[in-house]
Design a protein around this motif. Structure first.
Motif, short mmCIF file in Angstrom:
data_model
loop_
_atom_site.label_atom_id
_atom_site.label_comp_id
_atom_site.label_asym_id
_atom_site.label_seq_id
_atom_site.Cartn_x
_atom_site.Cartn_y
_atom_site.Cartn_z
N MET A 228 -12.32 7.33 -7.48
CA MET A 228 -11.48 8.53 -7.38
C MET A 228 -10.25 8.29 -6.52
SD MET A 228 -14.13 11.77 -7.18
CE MET A 228 -14.96 11.17 -5.71
N ILE A 229 -10.45 7.70 -5.35
CA ILE A 229 -9.32 7.44 -4.46
C ILE A 229 -8.39 6.40 -5.07
CG2 ILE A 229 -8.63 6.65 -2.17
CD1 ILE A 229 -9.96 9.40 -2.26
N GLY A 230 -8.97 5.43 -5.79
CA GLY A 230 -8.16 4.40 -6.44
C GLY A 230 -7.20 5.00 -7.45
N VAL A 231 -7.65 5.99 -8.21
CA VAL A 231 -6.79 6.65 -9.20
C VAL A 231 -5.63 7.37 -8.51
CG1 VAL A 231 -6.67 8.51 -10.90
CG2 VAL A 231 -8.57 6.89 -10.95
N VAL A 232 -5.93 8.09 -7.43
CA VAL A 232 -4.89 8.81 -6.68
C VAL A 232 -3.87 7.83 -6.10
CG1 VAL A 232 -4.43 10.31 -4.71
CG2 VAL A 232 -6.43 10.74 -6.15
N ALA A 233 -4.38 6.74 -5.50
CA ALA A 233 -3.49 5.74 -4.90
C ALA A 233 -2.63 5.07 -5.95
CB ALA A 233 -4.32 4.70 -4.15
N LEU A 234 -3.21 4.78 -7.12
CA LEU A 234 -2.44 4.15 -8.19
C LEU A 234 -1.31 5.07 -8.64
CD1 LEU A 234 -2.02 1.89 -10.26
CD2 LEU A 234 -3.64 3.07 -11.76
N ALA A 235 -1.60 6.34 -8.81
CA ALA A 235 -0.56 7.30 -9.22
C ALA A 235 0.57 7.34 -8.19
CB ALA A 235 -1.17 8.68 -9.39
N ALA A 236 0.23 7.33 -6.91
CA ALA A 236 1.24 7.36 -5.84
C ALA A 236 2.10 6.11 -5.88
CB ALA A 236 0.55 7.50 -4.48
N ASN A 237 1.46 4.94 -6.01
CA ASN A 237 2.22 3.69 -5.98
C ASN A 237 3.05 3.47 -7.23
OD1 ASN A 237 1.76 2.43 -3.46
ND2 ASN A 237 -0.34 1.98 -4.06
N VAL A 238 2.55 3.88 -8.38
CA VAL A 238 3.35 3.76 -9.61
C VAL A 238 4.59 4.64 -9.51
CG1 VAL A 238 3.39 4.29 -12.07
CG2 VAL A 238 1.45 3.04 -11.11
N ALA A 239 4.43 5.83 -8.97
CA ALA A 239 5.57 6.74 -8.81
C ALA A 239 6.63 6.11 -7.90
CB ALA A 239 5.10 8.07 -8.23
N VAL A 240 6.20 5.52 -6.78
CA VAL A 240 7.14 4.88 -5.86
C VAL A 240 7.79 3.66 -6.51
CG1 VAL A 240 7.35 3.63 -3.68
CG2 VAL A 240 5.98 5.72 -3.79
N ALA A 241 6.98 2.84 -7.21
CA ALA A 241 7.51 1.64 -7.85
C ALA A 241 8.55 1.99 -8.91
CB ALA A 241 6.36 0.84 -8.48
N LEU A 242 8.31 3.05 -9.67
CA LEU A 242 9.28 3.46 -10.69
C LEU A 242 10.60 3.91 -10.04
CD1 LEU A 242 7.01 5.41 -13.21
CD2 LEU A 242 8.10 3.19 -13.55
N MET A 243 10.50 4.61 -8.92
CA MET A 243 11.71 5.05 -8.22
C MET A 243 12.50 3.87 -7.69
SD MET A 243 10.70 8.56 -6.17
CE MET A 243 9.32 7.85 -5.28
N LEU A 244 11.80 2.81 -7.26
CA LEU A 244 12.46 1.67 -6.64
C LEU A 244 12.87 0.59 -7.64
CD1 LEU A 244 10.13 1.28 -3.53
CD2 LEU A 244 12.55 1.95 -3.49
N TYR A 245 12.47 0.72 -8.88
CA TYR A 245 12.67 -0.35 -9.87
C TYR A 245 14.14 -0.74 -10.01
CZ TYR A 245 12.38 -2.91 -14.28
OH TYR A 245 12.47 -3.87 -15.25
N ARG A 246 15.03 0.23 -9.99
CA ARG A 246 16.45 -0.05 -10.19
C ARG A 246 17.05 -0.88 -9.05
NH1 ARG A 246 19.79 5.53 -9.43
NH2 ARG A 246 21.50 4.04 -9.59
N TYR A 247 16.36 -0.93 -7.89
CA TYR A 247 16.88 -1.66 -6.73
C TYR A 247 16.17 -3.00 -6.52
CZ TYR A 247 18.80 2.94 -5.73
OH TYR A 247 19.48 4.13 -5.82
N TRP B 12 12.79 7.67 1.90
CA TRP B 12 12.13 8.76 2.65
C TRP B 12 10.92 9.29 1.88
CZ3 TRP B 12 12.12 9.75 7.48
CH2 TRP B 12 13.23 9.51 8.27
N ILE B 13 11.08 9.46 0.58
CA ILE B 13 9.95 9.93 -0.25
C ILE B 13 8.82 8.91 -0.20
CG2 ILE B 13 9.21 10.46 -2.60
CD1 ILE B 13 12.06 11.51 -3.11
N ALA B 14 9.18 7.64 -0.34
CA ALA B 14 8.17 6.57 -0.30
C ALA B 14 7.47 6.53 1.05
CB ALA B 14 8.82 5.22 -0.60
N LEU B 15 8.22 6.73 2.11
CA LEU B 15 7.65 6.75 3.45
C LEU B 15 6.61 7.86 3.60
CD1 LEU B 15 7.58 5.84 6.42
CD2 LEU B 15 9.59 7.27 6.83
N LEU B 16 6.95 9.06 3.14
CA LEU B 16 6.03 10.19 3.23
C LEU B 16 4.79 9.99 2.37
CD1 LEU B 16 8.62 13.12 3.14
CD2 LEU B 16 7.34 12.28 5.13
N ILE B 17 4.97 9.48 1.16
CA ILE B 17 3.84 9.23 0.26
C ILE B 17 2.89 8.21 0.86
CG2 ILE B 17 3.15 8.23 -1.96
CD1 ILE B 17 5.63 9.53 -3.19
#
Length: 205
Positions: A117-136, A25-30
């Protein structure tokens, strides 16, 4: 064989784990929010790499929604959902490739500062999601497809930032188009990987 057993246990545990659904759900919203940000910025900056990344965010939002829908279903249905996601990844990759070829023909003049600028924001968003999903990442095909999408997105954001530097340094649009082409090939390769895993799950089912 041991890896397959571990993967099966991980998948079974995740399906009953409320954290898995919460992360989706968090990933979907992000991803939904980043689609809106990047599509507006991509059009304003005349950047095909940003537009491609925006559509990738949109596709991932749909993929997370599909994963939430089938998370509690039998493995055969989850594998079919993964195949659907593989097809959308392939379509996305082919669309980007076509758009990039048109960009080489028609020409483009992307705005490097906006891309960066947008690339930095997008990278931060995707790294956050990837870290959350890493265990799965070692679950069934459906879970693996979610992880692959997130991993590819983070790689794609690094490439967009590299394109911004290239456009800024050369004053030309070809770095933007080159990165868009790389993102297209990455999506096509990822779709093949997800499809192979889904076929193995269907065979096992």
């Amino acid at each position: 064989m041991a890896d397959q057993c571990c993967a099966g246990k991980s998948g079974a545990t995740a399906l009953n784990d409320p954290m898995w659904r919460r992360i989706l759900w968090i990933a979907l919203l992000i991803n939904g929010a980043m689609f809106l940000v990047e599509i507006v910025a991509g059009v304003a900056a005349d950047s095909r790499a940003l537009q491609a990344d925006a559509l990738d965010f949109l596709g991932d939002s749909a993929n997370y929604a599909i994963s939430l829908t089938v998370a509690g279903m039998a493995i055969a249905w989850r594998a079919r959902a993964a195949m659907l996601k593989a097809a959308t990844m392939l379509a996305f990759g082919l669309w980007i490739l076509g758009s990039t070829i048109w960009g080489f023909i028609d020409g483009s003049a992307p705005h490097a500062e906006t891309m960066g600028m947008i690339g930095v924001v997008a990278l931060a968003a995707n790294v956050a999601v990837a870290l959350m999903l890493y265990r799965y990442r070692t679950g069934d095909a459906n879970m693996r497809s979610v992880w692959i999408c997130s991993r590819n997105d983070a790689i794609g954001n690094l490439a967009v930032m590299g394109a911004a530097l290239g456009v800024f340094g050369t004053g030309q649009g070809w770095p933007d188009l080159l990165v868009a082409a790389i993102m297209a090939l990455l999506a096509i390769w990822g779709s093949a990987e997800v499809f192979r895993h889904a076929r193995r799950d269907l065979t096992a089912a």
